[in-house]
Design a protein around this motif. Structure first.
Motif, short mmCIF file in Angstrom:
data_model
loop_
_atom_site.label_atom_id
_atom_site.label_comp_id
_atom_site.label_asym_id
_atom_site.label_seq_id
_atom_site.Cartn_x
_atom_site.Cartn_y
_atom_site.Cartn_z
N SER A 48 -13.85 32.62 24.92
CA SER A 48 -12.65 31.86 24.94
C SER A 48 -12.60 30.87 25.83
O SER A 48 -12.48 31.14 27.05
CB SER A 48 -11.40 32.91 25.02
N LEU A 49 -12.80 29.68 25.41
CA LEU A 49 -13.19 28.31 26.14
C LEU A 49 -11.78 27.63 25.94
O LEU A 49 -11.24 27.39 24.86
CB LEU A 49 -14.43 27.76 25.82
N VAL A 50 -11.41 26.68 27.24
CA VAL A 50 -10.58 25.78 26.97
C VAL A 50 -11.02 24.22 27.46
O VAL A 50 -12.00 24.33 28.38
CB VAL A 50 -9.28 25.93 27.94
N ALA A 51 -10.59 23.29 27.02
CA ALA A 51 -10.68 21.91 27.28
C ALA A 51 -9.65 21.38 28.22
O ALA A 51 -8.56 21.46 27.66
CB ALA A 51 -11.08 21.04 26.06
N GLU A 52 -9.94 21.10 29.19
CA GLU A 52 -8.87 20.49 30.12
C GLU A 52 -8.92 19.35 30.47
O GLU A 52 -10.13 18.69 31.13
CB GLU A 52 -8.86 21.34 31.31
N ALA A 56 -4.20 19.34 31.92
CA ALA A 56 -3.62 19.66 30.93
C ALA A 56 -4.69 20.14 29.84
O ALA A 56 -5.68 19.73 29.57
CB ALA A 56 -2.78 18.65 30.31
N LEU A 57 -4.23 21.40 29.18
CA LEU A 57 -5.06 21.96 28.11
C LEU A 57 -4.77 20.98 26.83
O LEU A 57 -3.83 20.84 26.45
CB LEU A 57 -4.74 23.42 27.92
N ILE A 58 -6.22 20.64 26.27
CA ILE A 58 -5.99 19.66 25.21
C ILE A 58 -6.91 20.48 24.10
O ILE A 58 -7.00 19.99 22.94
CB ILE A 58 -6.65 18.33 25.43
N GLY A 59 -7.44 21.44 24.25
CA GLY A 59 -8.22 22.23 23.34
C GLY A 59 -8.73 23.78 23.62
O GLY A 59 -8.54 23.98 24.87
N HIS A 60 -9.11 24.24 22.70
CA HIS A 60 -9.50 25.75 22.91
C HIS A 60 -10.45 26.17 21.61
O HIS A 60 -10.18 25.61 20.45
CB HIS A 60 -8.06 26.61 22.62
N ALA A 61 -11.35 26.95 22.05
CA ALA A 61 -12.16 27.46 20.91
C ALA A 61 -12.56 28.82 21.33
O ALA A 61 -12.40 29.33 22.17
CB ALA A 61 -13.61 26.60 20.82
N ALA A 62 -12.59 29.96 20.26
CA ALA A 62 -12.75 31.15 20.57
C ALA A 62 -13.85 31.82 19.47
O ALA A 62 -14.35 31.23 18.34
CB ALA A 62 -11.60 32.03 19.84
N ALA A 63 -14.51 33.10 19.98
CA ALA A 63 -15.49 33.60 19.25
C ALA A 63 -15.28 35.05 19.13
O ALA A 63 -14.88 35.61 20.46
CB ALA A 63 -17.08 33.06 19.38
#
Length: 166
Positions: A48-52, A56-63
């Motif tokens: 579970s990764l975020v783009a900051e 500010a969080l601007i993105g997220h991706a999960a597996a």
């Protein structure tokens, strides 16, 4: 922009990013934020990764793990992948997907599947494979990427959290 693992403090922002991403998307039942919450609650967010950006969080991706009817282990499903609409088409999603795949390799994953746009996910090596299916889904939109070993053959099922509706 930095890509990092989610922290407990990120959960609210991840929900907001996910809701905003899929608000006007086609082919959604608008439950993606509930899926992420349910995966987290079940301990099934393998990655579970975020783009900051600028704090500010601007993105997220999960597996999360998937089951394949032939019993092949160590396969995962990518998604949801979310990027705030104002930051789409700027490489945020690509960086998230690449990092998720790198993290899965570090976990010893044999492969990854994704339900999504073939042209987009094809850039990362995902391909529709006739021997690996997600029942009820047009074959072109269900794609696989072998990370190690051979391509399995069978029907794929996602974690029960993908049925979350609230």
């Amino acid at each position: 922009m930095i890509i990092r693992k989610e922290t407990p403090a990120d959960t609210g922002a991840i929900g907001a990013v996910t809701r905003a991403t899929f608000l006007h998307a086609e082919h959604t039942d608008h439950t993606e934020q509930f899926i992420v919450q349910a995966l987290r609650a079940a301990g099934a967010l393998s990655v579970s990764l975020v783009a900051e950006l600028d704090g500010a969080l601007i993105g997220h991706a999960a597996a999360s793990p998937v089951n394949i009817s032939d019993g092949t282990p160590r396969w995962y499903g990518l998604g949801p992948v979310s990027v705030l609409p104002a930051h789409q088409h700027r490489g945020v999603g690509s960086r998230l997907v690449k990092q998720v795949l790198d993290d899965l390799r570090q976990l010893g994953a044999a492969g990854c599947v994704v339900l999504g746009e073939p042209a987009y996910y094809g850039r990362f090596g995902f391909r529709a494979e006739s021997t690996l299916v997600l029942p009820g889904v047009p074959p072109a939109y269900f794609q696989a990427l072998v990370l190690e070993g051979a391509l399995p053959a069978g029907s794929v099922s996602y974690h029960p959290a993908f049925e979350a509706r609230s």
